[in-house]
Design a protein around this motif. Structure first.
Motif, PDB file in Angstrom:
ATOM      1  N   ALA A 110       0.820  -1.206   0.000  1.00 30.46           N
ATOM      2  CA  ALA A 110       0.000   0.000   0.000  1.00 30.46           C
ATOM      3  C   ALA A 110       0.857   1.261   0.000  1.00 30.46           C
ATOM      4  O   ALA A 110       0.455   2.293  -0.508  1.00 30.46           O
ATOM      5  CB  ALA A 110      -0.936  -0.003   1.207  1.00 30.46           C
ATOM      6  N   THR A 141     -10.537   9.395 -11.792  1.00 30.52           N
ATOM      7  CA  THR A 141     -11.665   8.497 -12.032  1.00 30.52           C
ATOM      8  C   THR A 141     -12.955   9.302 -12.164  1.00 30.52           C
ATOM      9  O   THR A 141     -13.784   9.020 -13.037  1.00 30.52           O
ATOM     10  CB  THR A 141     -11.772   7.458 -10.904  1.00 30.52           C
ATOM     11  N   HIS A 167      -4.269  13.042 -14.771  1.00 32.84           N
ATOM     12  CA  HIS A 167      -3.094  12.964 -13.884  1.00 32.84           C
ATOM     13  C   HIS A 167      -2.078  14.037 -14.282  1.00 32.84           C
ATOM     14  O   HIS A 167      -1.468  14.672 -13.415  1.00 32.84           O
ATOM     15  CB  HIS A 167      -2.437  11.583 -13.945  1.00 32.84           C
ATOM     16  N   PRO A 177       2.185   5.412  -3.263  1.00 29.09           N
ATOM     17  CA  PRO A 177       2.464   6.797  -2.895  1.00 29.09           C
ATOM     18  C   PRO A 177       3.953   7.125  -2.931  1.00 29.09           C
ATOM     19  O   PRO A 177       4.333   8.203  -3.363  1.00 29.09           O
ATOM     20  CB  PRO A 177       1.910   6.915  -1.480  1.00 29.09           C
ATOM     21  N   SER A 183      -1.098  11.926  -2.045  1.00 26.93           N
ATOM     22  CA  SER A 183      -1.438  10.508  -1.916  1.00 26.93           C
ATOM     23  C   SER A 183      -2.043   9.977  -3.210  1.00 26.93           C
ATOM     24  O   SER A 183      -2.822  10.657  -3.879  1.00 26.93           O
ATOM     25  CB  SER A 183      -2.446  10.305  -0.788  1.00 26.93           C
ATOM     26  N   SER A 184      -1.701   8.744  -3.537  1.00 27.20           N
ATOM     27  CA  SER A 184      -2.179   8.156  -4.788  1.00 27.20           C
ATOM     28  C   SER A 184      -3.703   8.063  -4.827  1.00 27.20           C
ATOM     29  O   SER A 184      -4.304   8.202  -5.893  1.00 27.20           O
ATOM     30  CB  SER A 184      -1.548   6.793  -5.024  1.00 27.20           C
ATOM     31  N   TRP A 185      -4.361   7.841  -3.683  1.00 24.07           N
ATOM     32  CA  TRP A 185      -5.820   7.725  -3.693  1.00 24.07           C
ATOM     33  C   TRP A 185      -6.461   9.036  -4.139  1.00 24.07           C
ATOM     34  O   TRP A 185      -7.502   9.040  -4.802  1.00 24.07           O
ATOM     35  CB  TRP A 185      -6.366   7.289  -2.327  1.00 24.07           C
ATOM     36  N   LEU A 186      -5.820  10.151  -3.837  1.00 18.94           N
ATOM     37  CA  LEU A 186      -6.362  11.440  -4.240  1.00 18.94           C
ATOM     38  C   LEU A 186      -6.216  11.631  -5.744  1.00 18.94           C
ATOM     39  O   LEU A 186      -7.158  12.074  -6.419  1.00 18.94           O
ATOM     40  CB  LEU A 186      -5.651  12.558  -3.485  1.00 18.94           C
ATOM     41  N   TYR A 187      -5.048  11.285  -6.296  1.00 15.52           N
ATOM     42  CA  TYR A 187      -4.874  11.328  -7.754  1.00 15.52           C
ATOM     43  C   TYR A 187      -5.914  10.437  -8.440  1.00 15.52           C
ATOM     44  O   TYR A 187      -6.550  10.835  -9.403  1.00 15.52           O
ATOM     45  CB  TYR A 187      -3.486  10.819  -8.165  1.00 15.52           C
ATOM     46  N   GLU A 188      -6.036   9.217  -7.951  1.00 16.96           N
ATOM     47  CA  GLU A 188      -6.919   8.250  -8.608  1.00 16.96           C
ATOM     48  C   GLU A 188      -8.383   8.633  -8.506  1.00 16.96           C
ATOM     49  O   GLU A 188      -9.139   8.475  -9.460  1.00 16.96           O
ATOM     50  CB  GLU A 188      -6.689   6.842  -8.050  1.00 16.96           C
ATOM     51  N   SER A 189      -8.810   9.137  -7.359  1.00 20.01           N
ATOM     52  CA  SER A 189     -10.221   9.499  -7.226  1.00 20.01           C
ATOM     53  C   SER A 189     -10.581  10.666  -8.135  1.00 20.01           C
ATOM     54  O   SER A 189     -11.628  10.666  -8.783  1.00 20.01           O
ATOM     55  CB  SER A 189     -10.582   9.793  -5.770  1.00 20.01           C
TER      56      SER A 189
END
Length: 180
Positions: A5, A167, A147, A9, A158-164
């Motif tokens: 996980a 998406t 991106h 990041p 954080s990668s989750w912020l980029y991905e959300s």
């Protein structure tokens, strides 16, 4: 599990991993310009070959037609909404255009930041096996190019912020039953 996980990041923020050598496309590589300041690198043979379908008979595979059209529309769409404009590449892919390589990946696509004097730029990698039917490739292009827009603000979140965020952009731009 925790280590895995943390890797995404960390890969996003470690300077040694940013702007690394451009991806290699296996096969007889063709390079074409796309509207909006992009250069597409693809092969018709080898392990990274794009599907050969050319329904409109223009001499380019349909996958390339979809990527070219979507890149131009996405860049224009993001700029019209007031996002920071994309920065041209530093020439690492042979020109100042943003490089887009179609090659076999374990994911649909990815974007990598590239430090330049004008601020962060990027390059994209897209898997040519993404289905053109059903608008999957167009959705992936909107996602990955977002991106690059995000990198204009920061390359260390954080990668989750980029991905959300990316998406959200892909699903708000492309609608198709395959994506539901």
């Amino acid at each position: 599990m925790v280590v895995a996980a943390l890797l995404v990041p960390l890969a996003t923020v470690l300077p040694a991993l940013r702007g690394a050598a451009r991806p290699f496309v296996d096969g007889s590589v063709e390079t074409i310009e796309a509207p909006g300041g992009f250069r597409l690198h693809f092969a018709r043979d080898g392990s990274d070959a794009v599907p050969p379908d050319d329904l409109d008979g223009n001499g380019l595979p349909d996958t390339i037609d979809v990527v070219r059209a979507t890149l131009g529309a996405a860049r224009a769409g993001y700029e019209a909404e007031g996002w920071r404009p994309l920065v041209d590449d530093d020439g690492g892919g042979g020109s100042g255009a943003i490089d887009v390589s179609l090659r076999a990946l374990d994911v649909y696509g990815c974007a990598r930041p590239v430090p330049t004097p004008g601020g962060p730029s990027c390059y994209l990698q897209l898997d040519p096996a993404n289905s053109v039917a059903g608008e999957v490739m167009a959705a992936v292009v909107w996602h990955e190019l977002h991106h690059c827009v995000q990198f204009r603000y920061t390359t260390s979140t954080s990668s989750w912020l980029y991905e959300s965020g990316a998406t959200f952009q892909q699903y708000s731009r492309v609608s198709d039953v395959v994506l539901d």
